[in-house]
Structure formats: C-alpha cells, structure tokens
Design a protein around this motif. Structure first.
Motif, PDB file in Angstrom:
ATOM      1  N   ALA A   1       0.841  -1.206   0.000  1.00 50.39           N
ATOM      2  CA  ALA A   1       0.000   0.000   0.000  1.00 50.39           C
ATOM      3  C   ALA A   1       0.873   1.252   0.000  1.00 50.39           C
ATOM      4  CB  ALA A   1      -0.923  -0.004   1.214  1.00 50.39           C
ATOM      5  N   HIS A   2       1.925   1.229   0.802  1.00 51.58           N
ATOM      6  CA  HIS A   2       2.854   2.374   0.845  1.00 51.58           C
ATOM      7  C   HIS A   2       3.505   2.596  -0.521  1.00 51.58           C
ATOM      8  CE1 HIS A   2       5.965   5.112   2.179  1.00 51.58           C
ATOM      9  NE2 HIS A   2       6.873   4.305   1.667  1.00 51.58           N
ATOM     10  N   LEU A   3       3.937   1.508  -1.159  1.00 49.73           N
ATOM     11  CA  LEU A   3       4.575   1.630  -2.477  1.00 49.73           C
ATOM     12  C   LEU A   3       3.588   2.111  -3.537  1.00 49.73           C
ATOM     13  CD1 LEU A   3       6.899  -1.508  -2.461  1.00 49.73           C
ATOM     14  CD2 LEU A   3       7.565   0.893  -2.247  1.00 49.73           C
ATOM     15  N   ARG A   4       2.320   1.698  -3.432  1.00 52.34           N
ATOM     16  CA  ARG A   4       1.304   2.187  -4.373  1.00 52.34           C
ATOM     17  C   ARG A   4       1.112   3.700  -4.213  1.00 52.34           C
ATOM     18  NH1 ARG A   4      -1.705  -2.370  -2.656  1.00 52.34           N
ATOM     19  NH2 ARG A   4      -1.409  -4.075  -4.111  1.00 52.34           N
ATOM     20  N   ARG A   5       1.021   4.146  -2.939  1.00 58.49           N
ATOM     21  CA  ARG A   5       0.880   5.589  -2.695  1.00 58.49           C
ATOM     22  C   ARG A   5       2.091   6.349  -3.218  1.00 58.49           C
ATOM     23  NH1 ARG A   5      -1.002   3.670   2.259  1.00 58.49           N
ATOM     24  NH2 ARG A   5       1.012   4.100   3.211  1.00 58.49           N
TER      25      ARG A   5
ATOM     26  N   HIS B   1       2.270   9.185  -6.187  1.00 56.72           N
ATOM     27  CA  HIS B   1       2.888  10.498  -5.952  1.00 56.72           C
ATOM     28  C   HIS B   1       3.972  10.775  -7.000  1.00 56.72           C
ATOM     29  CE1 HIS B   1       4.376  13.953  -3.778  1.00 56.72           C
ATOM     30  NE2 HIS B   1       5.586  13.430  -3.800  1.00 56.72           N
ATOM     31  N   VAL B   2       4.814   9.793  -7.258  1.00 58.91           N
ATOM     32  CA  VAL B   2       5.884   9.962  -8.247  1.00 58.91           C
ATOM     33  C   VAL B   2       5.290  10.144  -9.648  1.00 58.91           C
ATOM     34  CG1 VAL B   2       7.819   8.768  -9.363  1.00 58.91           C
ATOM     35  CG2 VAL B   2       7.648   8.798  -6.885  1.00 58.91           C
TER      36      VAL B   2
END
Length: 173
Positions: free
Chosen positions: A67-71, A75-76
């Motif tokens: 989930a953190h990597l998806r967010r 953002h990127v």
C-alpha cells in the motif's frame, strides 16, 4: 527415556523396557506414553499457532508495504506528469524565444545595412553637393553676366540645390 523425534514403536519399546526394568506395569507405560504424546501434540499445536501468527504478521507487513509503495508510485507519477507538462511549456517558450531571436537578428542586420547605406549615401551626397556648390560658385565667378540670368539669385539656387540632396539619401546601395 525415549526421544520425541524417533518412531513410535521404538519409543514404546524403549519406554516399556525402561518400565519393566523399573518394575512398572504395562498400563503405567502406556499412560506415560499417552502423556508424552499429548504433551507433544500440545507443543506442536502451539508451534503451529506461533508459525501462523508469524505468517500473518509477515503478510500484514507485506500488505502495508505494498500500500505504501502504491501511494508512493502515485505520488511519483503525479510529479512526473507535472514535470513533463512543465517541460513542454518550457520547450514551447524556448521555441518562441528562438524565433524572436532570429527575427530580431534579421531586423538588426537590416537596420545595420540601412545605416551603412545612409552613411555611404550621405558621404557621397555631401561630396557631390560640395562639388556642385564649388562648380556653381566657380561658374558664377568666372561667367560673364548673362542677360537671361539678370534676376537670378544664386544664393536661393544654392539653398534649393542643397535641400534637394536629401532626395538622394535613401538610394539603394
């Protein structure tokens, strides 16, 4: 005493042999074996429960990380989109500035050519005007008085001739 990692029949035989040597009955040996088996089962259940908990904790950690990597990816991606739009705007501005620089350079060259032509014309016109003035003055001084030119004012003719050299100032080079 029997080990918990051995086979069941070996354990029971060794436990029976130990009890027989100690003077115990077969029933006591079976009860002891049942007690050990129950203890092992309980230990195995507890170990399996801890393993399931570790596995669940690991899955939860992986889900949180995903989930953190998806967010972070979103953002990127948004930042990349903004940067790409900014790049397109800067490229467009750069193209406009290049076009303006080319136009201004051509205009400057044209103005420099006009100034050079004006300077050349002014120099030749001034020289021509001076030569004509000298010729007129010399002719006036040496020429006999002509009855047709009796009312002719040479100073007015001189002024008229000098003012007419402006007509020749913008001739192409």
């Amino acid at each position: 005493m029997a080990s918990s990692s051995g086979s069941g029949s070996t354990d029971s035989l060794s436990a029976m042999a130990a009890m027989a040597a100690a003077g115990g009955t077969e029933e006591e040996v079976r009860a002891l074996m049942e007690q050990r088996r129950a203890k092992r089962m309980l230990s195995n259940r507890e170990s399996a429960r801890r393993s399931r908990m570790r596995k669940q904790r690991h899955l939860d950690d992986l889900a949180a990380q995903a989930a953190h990597l998806r967010r972070e990816n979103a953002h990127v991606s948004a930042a990349l989109g903004l940067t790409a739009r900014g790049l397109l705007a800067v490229d467009a501005d750069n193209a406009v500035l290049r076009t303006q620089a080319t136009e201004l350079s051509a205009r400057l060259n044209s103005l420099e050519e006009i100034i050079a032509c004006m300077n050349a014309t002014a120099n030749s016109s001034t020289a021509t005007a001076a030569a004509v003035a000298l010729t007129v003055a010399a002719a006036a001084a040496t020429a006999p008085t002509d009855p047709l030119l009796a009312g002719f004012d040479s100073a007015a003719f001189d002024d008229m001739f000098r003012s007419s050299n402006e007509m020749f100032m913008f001739q192409p080079c």
